[in-house]
Write a protein that holds these residues in place. Structure first.
Motif, short mmCIF file in Angstrom:
data_model
loop_
_atom_site.label_atom_id
_atom_site.label_comp_id
_atom_site.label_asym_id
_atom_site.label_seq_id
_atom_site.Cartn_x
_atom_site.Cartn_y
_atom_site.Cartn_z
N GLN A 97 0.86 -1.19 0.00
CA GLN A 97 0.00 0.00 0.00
C GLN A 97 0.89 1.23 0.00
N PHE A 98 0.55 2.21 -0.83
CA PHE A 98 1.30 3.47 -0.84
C PHE A 98 0.32 4.59 -1.13
N ASN A 99 0.34 5.61 -0.29
CA ASN A 99 -0.57 6.76 -0.43
C ASN A 99 -2.03 6.30 -0.55
N GLY A 100 -2.40 5.31 0.25
CA GLY A 100 -3.78 4.84 0.29
C GLY A 100 -4.21 3.99 -0.89
N ARG A 101 -3.27 3.58 -1.72
CA ARG A 101 -3.61 2.75 -2.89
C ARG A 101 -2.83 1.45 -2.87
N ALA A 102 -3.46 0.41 -3.39
CA ALA A 102 -2.80 -0.88 -3.51
C ALA A 102 -1.71 -0.80 -4.58
N VAL A 103 -0.61 -1.48 -4.32
CA VAL A 103 0.50 -1.57 -5.27
C VAL A 103 0.68 -3.03 -5.64
N ASP A 104 0.73 -3.33 -6.92
CA ASP A 104 1.07 -4.66 -7.42
C ASP A 104 1.70 -4.47 -8.79
N ARG A 105 3.02 -4.51 -8.85
CA ARG A 105 3.76 -4.23 -10.08
C ARG A 105 4.81 -5.30 -10.34
N LEU A 106 4.92 -5.70 -11.59
CA LEU A 106 6.07 -6.49 -12.05
C LEU A 106 7.15 -5.49 -12.42
N THR A 107 8.38 -5.77 -12.05
CA THR A 107 9.43 -4.77 -12.17
C THR A 107 10.65 -5.31 -12.89
N THR A 108 11.36 -4.40 -13.55
CA THR A 108 12.66 -4.71 -14.13
C THR A 108 13.60 -3.56 -13.81
N GLU A 109 14.88 -3.90 -13.70
CA GLU A 109 15.88 -2.90 -13.39
C GLU A 109 17.19 -3.30 -14.05
N THR A 110 17.87 -2.32 -14.60
CA THR A 110 19.25 -2.48 -15.05
C THR A 110 20.08 -1.41 -14.35
N MET A 111 21.19 -1.81 -13.77
CA MET A 111 22.14 -0.87 -13.19
C MET A 111 23.50 -1.11 -13.81
N VAL A 112 24.15 -0.03 -14.20
CA VAL A 112 25.52 -0.07 -14.71
C VAL A 112 26.39 0.61 -13.67
N LEU A 113 27.44 -0.07 -13.27
CA LEU A 113 28.33 0.43 -12.21
C LEU A 113 29.76 0.51 -12.72
N LYS A 114 30.53 1.40 -12.09
CA LYS A 114 31.95 1.52 -12.40
C LYS A 114 32.72 1.42 -11.09
N ARG A 115 33.84 0.70 -11.13
CA ARG A 115 34.69 0.57 -9.94
C ARG A 115 35.52 1.84 -9.80
N HIS A 116 35.45 2.46 -8.63
CA HIS A 116 36.24 3.64 -8.28
C HIS A 116 37.26 3.21 -7.22
N ALA A 117 38.16 4.09 -6.87
CA ALA A 117 39.18 3.77 -5.86
C ALA A 117 38.55 3.35 -4.54
#
Length: 163
Positions: A127-147
């Motif tokens: 529940q968020f802001n009084g509404r039901a939440v039901d979502r299929l999700t995808t995510e891509t993250m690109v990372l770089k190694r720093h010191a």
């Protein structure tokens, strides 16, 4: 609900992710399908830390894991820096993360030298802001190694209602 909280559904999903390989990044959560290469395990841990910080409301910690020039794509929109994200959607993403539950069904990751990419699929409910939440999700993250460790340079979030 605005698109930002819908996409954060994916963010929450990643915070409960565990790669299905010998290295265990589960932090007590259920195993998921997919694989994380040995070279990408520390990058995957950075993704986990980012989502855990959002879920805990620790926006400073979440921001510390983003590169200053991070590009965040979501639902056709873009935020082009850490500062822009901090001033626009960070607070609502943290609130959404705290208010909903996420699981990751599949996660994969690879690294080549100082660049890694982590992909995740999942589902966020609650529940968020009084509404039901039901979502299929995808995510891509690109990372770089720093010191001082891995930093997130690009995030692409997407979600949809289940069929």
């Amino acid at each position: 609900m605005s698109p930002k909280p819908l996409v954060l559904a994916l963010s929450l999903a990643v915070s409960t992710v565990t790669p299905a390989v010998a290295q265990d990044h589960s932090h007590g959560h259920a195993q998921t399908a997919g694989s994380i290469s040995a070279e990408a395990t520390d990058a995957a841990a950075t993704v986990d830390a980012f989502h855990a910080a959002l879920k805990a409301g620790d926006t400073s910690a979440a921001l510390s894991l983003l590169a200053p020039d991070v590009m965040i794509f979501e639902e056709g929109g873009a935020e082009r820096s850490r500062e822009e994200y901090a001033s626009h959607h960070l607070a609502s993403d943290a609130a959404f993360a705290a208010a909903s539950d996420a699981t990751v069904s599949r996660r994969s990751g690879w690294a080549d030298g100082d660049v890694a990419w982590i992909t995740s699929e999942g589902r966020t409910t609650g529940q968020f802001n009084g509404r039901a939440v039901d979502r299929l999700t995808t995510e891509t993250m690109v990372l770089k190694r720093h010191a001082d460790g891995w930093r997130i340079h690009h995030i692409h979030w997407s979600s949809r209602a289940p069929r």
